[in-house]
Design an enzyme around this catalytic site. Structure first.
Site, PDB file in Angstrom:
ATOM      1  N   ASP A 250      -2.137  92.455  57.258  1.00 23.77           N
ATOM      2  CA  ASP A 250      -1.849  91.156  56.643  1.00 23.77           C
ATOM      3  C   ASP A 250      -1.545  90.112  57.710  1.00 23.77           C
ATOM      4  OD1 ASP A 250      -2.193  92.064  54.073  1.00 23.77           O
ATOM      5  OD2 ASP A 250      -0.057  92.330  53.654  1.00 23.77           O
ATOM      6  N   ARG A 278     -35.489  69.504  69.977  1.00 24.72           N
ATOM      7  CA  ARG A 278     -36.744  70.091  69.521  1.00 24.72           C
ATOM      8  C   ARG A 278     -37.530  69.072  68.688  1.00 24.72           C
ATOM      9  NH1 ARG A 278     -41.319  72.862  69.634  1.00 24.72           N
ATOM     10  NH2 ARG A 278     -41.597  74.434  68.000  1.00 24.72           N
ATOM     11  N   THR A 280     -40.858  68.114  66.358  1.00 29.10           N
ATOM     12  CA  THR A 280     -42.021  68.518  65.558  1.00 29.10           C
ATOM     13  C   THR A 280     -42.482  67.308  64.751  1.00 29.10           C
ATOM     14  OG1 THR A 280     -40.723  69.241  63.644  1.00 29.10           O
ATOM     15  CG2 THR A 280     -41.195  70.900  65.326  1.00 29.10           C
ATOM     16  N   THR A 325      -0.216  87.226  51.829  1.00 33.82           N
ATOM     17  CA  THR A 325      -1.243  88.270  51.796  1.00 33.82           C
ATOM     18  C   THR A 325      -2.480  87.771  51.069  1.00 33.82           C
ATOM     19  OG1 THR A 325       0.412  90.037  51.807  1.00 33.82           O
ATOM     20  CG2 THR A 325      -1.782  90.601  50.985  1.00 33.82           C
ATOM     21  N   GLU A 375     -11.298  95.203  59.854  1.00 29.18           N
ATOM     22  CA  GLU A 375     -10.007  94.730  59.320  1.00 29.18           C
ATOM     23  C   GLU A 375     -10.118  94.367  57.834  1.00 29.18           C
ATOM     24  OE1 GLU A 375      -7.144  92.512  61.349  1.00 29.18           O
ATOM     25  OE2 GLU A 375      -8.017  92.862  63.332  1.00 29.18           O
ATOM     26  N   GLY A 376     -10.824  95.183  57.097  1.00 27.33           N
ATOM     27  CA  GLY A 376     -10.992  94.971  55.665  1.00 27.33           C
ATOM     28  C   GLY A 376     -12.302  94.270  55.373  1.00 27.33           C
TER      29      GLY A 376
END
Length: 394
Positions: A250, A278, A280, A325, A375-376
């Site tokens: 947590d 770039r 085009t 949490t 980590e989850g």
């Protein structure tokens, strides 16, 4: 930062203090000057960045949450998160190598006795040594309570047997917090946590795992065979292991989440620069709506992810407990998925060049994927969020 001004009660503030801005600048300068030049080499060679760890330690960019009374700076979660974003912007593999002591040392900071903190935390501040968090096993990742490693009490010692895998920095760590069953039939209530020096007889690094991304971070599997540790190396009481592991995760999730923000930010910046250059159909591709709308979405989603991370870290520092949490899971889920989307879109902006290793966004896309897993997983974060939504509040 996202904060309630309690002195005036006028609402929220997104301002950083001058000290926080300076800490952020220090981390960004280190990432640009030291990490970026080595990121491609360390990724290609899967090389442990020992020299960068030493430099980060010398600058005070490691072990930020070690309390002052044990030699550390004792910074709050929020400040550590500011540093983490910049290091991961430089390279998430190298950044993880540098910041993972926060996870490894987290159980000691949160649950260790003063003697344990002095024994194990102070050396982290004195020299650039590493520690690790030994939770995952070949058959126990998201389902932590099903781990098989055991710890049997024999007099003043515990004897540990089992195996761990996917452990960050384990191959170079001085010690690891190992989670094991002291009551094999006790489910989550049967887990305990032990500080295990990695040079203890019976500890064997079985394999340095070769990963898709974040290759500059060592991720290893190790075995424990009749490993004896003193009872004084147990954190808390027998049966506290699950609580210790979950509380540590947590506390570290906003830092992990903001690492994903750092990766996404890097991909976004590369995309903006490339889109300007770039050409085009006689104009820079930034002038094409199909590209500039994609980049506009990147910028928006990155900012939203960052603010969720800031809020979660602030709530942890303010002691919001269970509510923190929930917000940590908001941040981890959204930031991880955002990093994957942004880096995938960055490859698309670069077109065929984005798929070539010579260009940086290919690596960033590979790096981003791990945030949805470790980590989850993103699925576990959704489970946590749904549980918090539907669990009656007493």
């Amino acid at each position: 930062m996202v904060a309630i001004d309690e002195s005036t009660a006028t609402g929220v503030s997104f301002a950083l203090t001058e000290e926080q801005r300076e800490l952020r600048r220090l981390a960004r300068d280190f990432a640009a000057r030291e990490i970026r030049p080595l990121e491609a080499e360390c990724d290609a060679e899967m090389r442990h960045p020992e020299e960068l760890i030493a430099k980060a330690h010398e600058l005070g960019l490691m072990n930020l949450h070690v309390p002052e009374e044990f030699g550390g700076p004792g910074l709050p979660a929020f400040d550590g998160m500011l540093v983490g974003e910049e290091l991961y912007w430089g390279c998430s593999g190298i950044g993880t190598s540098i910041t993972a002591n926060g996870l490894g040392a987290g159980p000691v900071i949160g649950f260790g006795s003063d003697e344990q903190k002095r024994t194990w935390l102070t050396p982290l501040v004195e020299s650039p040594i590493l520690c690790s968090f030994g939770l995952s096993e070949p058959g126990a990742g998201s389902d932590v309570a099903s781990l098989k490693t055991t710890a049997v009490r024999e007099g003043d010692e515990y004897v540990l047997n089992g195996s761990k895998t996917f452990i960050t920095n384990a191959g170079y760590a001085d010690w690891s917090v190992v989670f094991a069953k002291t009551d094999p039939r006790g489910g989550s209530n049967g887990m305990s946590a032990f500080i295990v020096p990695m040079d203890t007889p019976g500890v064997t690094i079985e394999k340095h795992l070769e990963k898709m991304g974040q290759r500059a971070t060592d991720t290893s599997a190790f075995a424990l065979q009749d490993v004896r540790v003193p009872a004084g190396n147990r954190l808390g009481e027998e049966g506290d292991g699950f609580k210790i592991a979950m509380a540590t995760l947590d506390a570290t999730r906003p830092g992990t989440a903001v690492g994903a923000v750092g990766v996404a930010q890097a991909a976004y910046e590369h995309s903006v620069e490339y889109a300007k250059e770039r050409v085009t159909f006689d104009v820079p591709i930034a002038m094409h709506q199909g590209v500039n709308f994609m980049i506009a979405d990147m910028a928006t989603e990155i900012e939203a992810a960052r603010l969720l991370c800031w809020q979660a870290a602030w709530m942890l520092d303010q002691g919001y407990g269970r509510k923190a949490t929930l917000y940590s899971s908001f941040a981890k889920r959204f930031a991880a998925d955002t990093a994957m989307k942004v880096t995938t879109d960055a490859v698309q902006v670069f077109g065929g060049y984005g798929y070539i290793k010579e260009y940086p966004v290919e690596k960033l896309m590979r790096d981003a994927k791990l945030f949805q897993i470790y980590e989850g997983t993103s699925q576990i974060q959704r489970l946590v969020i749904a549980r918090e939504i539907f669990t009656p509040k007493g």
